[in-house]
Design an enzyme around this catalytic site. Structure first.
Site, mmCIF file in Angstrom:
data_model
loop_
_atom_site.group_PDB
_atom_site.id
_atom_site.type_symbol
_atom_site.label_atom_id
_atom_site.label_comp_id
_atom_site.label_asym_id
_atom_site.label_seq_id
_atom_site.Cartn_x
_atom_site.Cartn_y
_atom_site.Cartn_z
ATOM 1 N N HIS A 1 -84.528 48.803 3.807
ATOM 2 C CA HIS A 1 -85.071 50.004 3.389
ATOM 3 C C HIS A 1 -86.000 50.574 1.959
ATOM 4 O O HIS A 1 -84.957 50.267 1.284
ATOM 5 C CB HIS A 1 -83.102 50.161 3.552
ATOM 6 C CG HIS A 1 -83.696 52.611 3.791
ATOM 7 N ND1 HIS A 1 -83.019 52.756 4.155
ATOM 8 C CD2 HIS A 1 -84.483 52.814 2.083
ATOM 9 C CE1 HIS A 1 -83.136 54.087 3.483
ATOM 10 N NE2 HIS A 1 -83.901 54.382 2.815
ATOM 11 N N HIS B 1 -88.709 52.557 -0.544
ATOM 12 C CA HIS B 1 -89.454 54.395 -0.622
ATOM 13 C C HIS B 1 -91.004 53.510 -1.150
ATOM 14 O O HIS B 1 -90.086 52.913 -1.929
ATOM 15 C CB HIS B 1 -89.064 55.153 -0.796
ATOM 16 C CG HIS B 1 -87.774 55.941 -0.178
ATOM 17 N ND1 HIS B 1 -87.539 56.834 0.597
ATOM 18 C CD2 HIS B 1 -86.627 55.198 0.196
ATOM 19 C CE1 HIS B 1 -86.718 56.553 1.350
ATOM 20 N NE2 HIS B 1 -85.543 56.212 1.163
ATOM 21 N N LYS C 1 -86.682 57.328 11.642
ATOM 22 C CA LYS C 1 -85.484 57.586 11.298
ATOM 23 C C LYS C 1 -85.517 58.621 11.437
ATOM 24 O O LYS C 1 -86.207 59.271 11.993
ATOM 25 C CB LYS C 1 -86.516 56.883 9.473
ATOM 26 C CG LYS C 1 -85.545 57.509 8.734
ATOM 27 C CD LYS C 1 -84.619 56.374 8.808
ATOM 28 C CE LYS C 1 -83.840 57.697 7.710
ATOM 29 N NZ LYS C 1 -83.638 56.491 5.895
ATOM 30 N N HIS D 1 -79.734 58.320 8.390
ATOM 31 C CA HIS D 1 -79.533 58.855 7.117
ATOM 32 C C HIS D 1 -78.758 59.805 7.766
ATOM 33 O O HIS D 1 -78.306 60.744 8.239
ATOM 34 C CB HIS D 1 -80.425 59.473 6.281
ATOM 35 C CG HIS D 1 -79.763 60.344 4.782
ATOM 36 N ND1 HIS D 1 -80.838 59.124 4.132
ATOM 37 C CD2 HIS D 1 -78.828 61.183 5.006
ATOM 38 C CE1 HIS D 1 -79.883 60.131 2.901
ATOM 39 N NE2 HIS D 1 -78.890 61.927 3.177
ATOM 40 N N HIS E 1 -77.951 52.426 4.199
ATOM 41 C CA HIS E 1 -77.426 52.787 2.879
ATOM 42 C C HIS E 1 -76.079 53.780 3.145
ATOM 43 O O HIS E 1 -75.921 54.586 2.187
ATOM 44 C CB HIS E 1 -78.591 53.508 1.891
ATOM 45 C CG HIS E 1 -78.776 54.720 2.571
ATOM 46 N ND1 HIS E 1 -77.808 55.889 3.149
ATOM 47 C CD2 HIS E 1 -80.476 55.259 2.791
ATOM 48 C CE1 HIS E 1 -79.082 56.773 3.627
ATOM 49 N NE2 HIS E 1 -79.999 56.184 3.047
ATOM 50 N N ASP F 1 -82.681 51.097 -0.465
ATOM 51 C CA ASP F 1 -83.498 52.434 -0.954
ATOM 52 C C ASP F 1 -83.804 52.218 -2.562
ATOM 53 O O ASP F 1 -83.698 53.472 -2.642
ATOM 54 C CB ASP F 1 -82.335 53.023 -0.441
ATOM 55 C CG ASP F 1 -82.822 54.430 -0.971
ATOM 56 O OD1 ASP F 1 -83.228 54.814 0.146
ATOM 57 O OD2 ASP F 1 -81.523 55.395 -0.251
HETATM 58 C C1 NCD Z 1 -84.822 59.067 -1.338
HETATM 59 C C2 NCD Z 1 -86.609 59.499 -1.226
HETATM 60 O O1 NCD Z 1 -86.166 59.686 -2.897
HETATM 61 O O2 NCD Z 1 -87.197 59.452 -0.805
HETATM 62 N N1 NCD Z 1 -83.259 59.701 -2.081
HETATM 63 C C3 NCD Z 1 -82.699 58.894 -2.410
HETATM 64 O O3 NCD Z 1 -82.156 58.877 -2.910
HETATM 65 N N2 NCD Z 1 -82.431 57.476 -1.491
HETATM 66 C C4 NCD Z 1 -84.492 59.648 0.022
HETATM 67 C C5 NCD Z 1 -82.848 59.488 0.860
HETATM 68 O O4 NCD Z 1 -83.353 57.990 1.092
HETATM 69 O O5 NCD Z 1 -82.567 60.117 1.041
HETATM 70 ZN ZN ZN Z 2 -84.474 55.749 1.147
#
Ligand code: NCD
Ligand code: ZN
Length: 349
Positions: A13, A15, A99, A136, A174, A247
């Protein structure tokens, strides 16, 4: 045990963002992980297979020469997603999951599902194709306390979804609560969960230690100590239902240190080291390889990596980013140490 050699881990997971920020953050992940499930919450979101394949090319183009890394792409489920798109995604061989963000639950989730019932044909197609649904799991109902949103999501949405689609393969992303740990443990093998390093290492006090600390704010938000210890127990239990997903969610410093700071903790620059620290503290280093390098691949029906990564118990200082550059993300533990590092004498990027 002062060194630890693992099958090279994967991040289930992550970003990575796009453009300049993608180029900034990608090397930290590629240095540690062979593969990562890449979240589709760009602006606009990655909704089609064609968009996912184009994003994949941008990730590969941003990879510094000499580094290898395999982005595992995902689609962002909206009220408009059609079952045909799931079929195309599956046939591409590059899109590994879809997702589900409840609309409004987190950063860049306004295009998410407003009503899961509308996605029934999509869930049906995913169930048929064996394509995992990544959730999520937080309700967006403003009447529900932010610390309870995960537990309420399980009751209101996840249980009915699993009832309606009993062979749909689901990752509850998460997880942050004892309630989620218990639910995943007691569910059939179609349900697994990722756990972040920050939810293993910190409870909600971290957000308020001596003042308001925006770099500890993420969603789902950090919870009480009792929940953190339930997560440690799950992650170190040896159960293949729990695996690594950082995450890591970078935002420019100016968007975090703001009157309305974005949610997201940027852990990639020390990700596997932070997990090693958490497992070490729990006397469970022998359980890290399953959690970091095997269980996720097994759930996604992908082979284990062939190379290895060696960690050593030597304190590593996480670099600070240039305080003058407001566009850079601030890593978790920036300017502080982590008690493990990658063992090649060159652990600081
Ligand atoms: C994530 C993001 O910034 O894209 N933020 C987070 O707090 N984890 C989005 C997400 O996974 O909830
Ligand atoms: Zn995330």
């Amino acid at each position: 045990m002062n060194t630890l050699t693992l099958i090279r881990p994967d991040d289930w997971h992550l970003h990575l963002r796009d453009g300049e920020l993608l180029a900034t953050v990608l090397p930290a992940t590629a240095r540690r992980f062979a593969r990562a499930i890449v979240m589709p919450n760009l602006k606009p979101p990655v909704r089609t297979t064609a968009e996912a394949l184009a994003y994949r090319e941008r990730i590969l183009a941003a990879l510094p020469a000499g580094m290898s890394f395999e982005p595992l792409m995902t689609l962002y489920l909206t009220d408009q997603t059609q079952p045909d798109e799931i079929r195309r995604a599956h046939d591409s061989g590059q899109v590994h999951a879809v997702k589900y963000y409840p609309a409004g639950a987190t950063t860049h989730s306004d295009a998410g599902l407003t009503d899961p019932a509308r996605a029934a044909p999509v869930f049906e197609a995913m169930q048929r194709l064996g394509m995992p649904l990544l959730i999520h799991g937080e309700v967006t109902d403003p009447a529900v306390d932010i610390f309870d949103r995960e537990a309420v999501f399980i009751e209101r949405h996840l249980i009915p979804l699993m009832h309606d689609f009993p062979s749909l393969r689901i990752v509850l992303e998460h997880i942050t609560t004892r309630d989620a740990v218990q639910f995943v443990r007691e569910s059939p093998d179609t349900l697994a969960a990722t756990i972040t390093a920050h939810h293993l290492l910190y409870n909600r006090n971290a957000m308020f230690r001596g003042g308001l600390r925006p770099h500890f704010y993420c969603l789902p938000v950090l919870k009480r100590e009792a929940h953190r210890s339930a997560l440690i127990e799950a992650a170190t239990s040896g159960s293949p239902k729990f695996f690594l997903g950082t995450d890591s969610a970078p935002h420019p410093r100016q968007d975090k240190q703001s009157a309305c700071g974005c949610a997201g903790i940027y852990s990639a620059p020390a990700a596997i080291e932070l997990y090693a620290e958490a497992f070490d503290t729990a006397n469970a280093l022998h359980r890290l390889e399953g959690f970091a390098s095997r269980f996720g691949a097994d759930f996604y029906r992908l082979p284990h990596n062939r190379d290895t990564l060696t960690l050593e118990r030597v304190a590593m200082r996480v670099p600070e980013t240039d305080p003058a550059d407001e566009r850079l993300p601030v890593p978790l533990r920036a300017g502080e140490t982590v008690s493990w590092r990658i063992a090649d004498g060159n652990a600081v990027e």
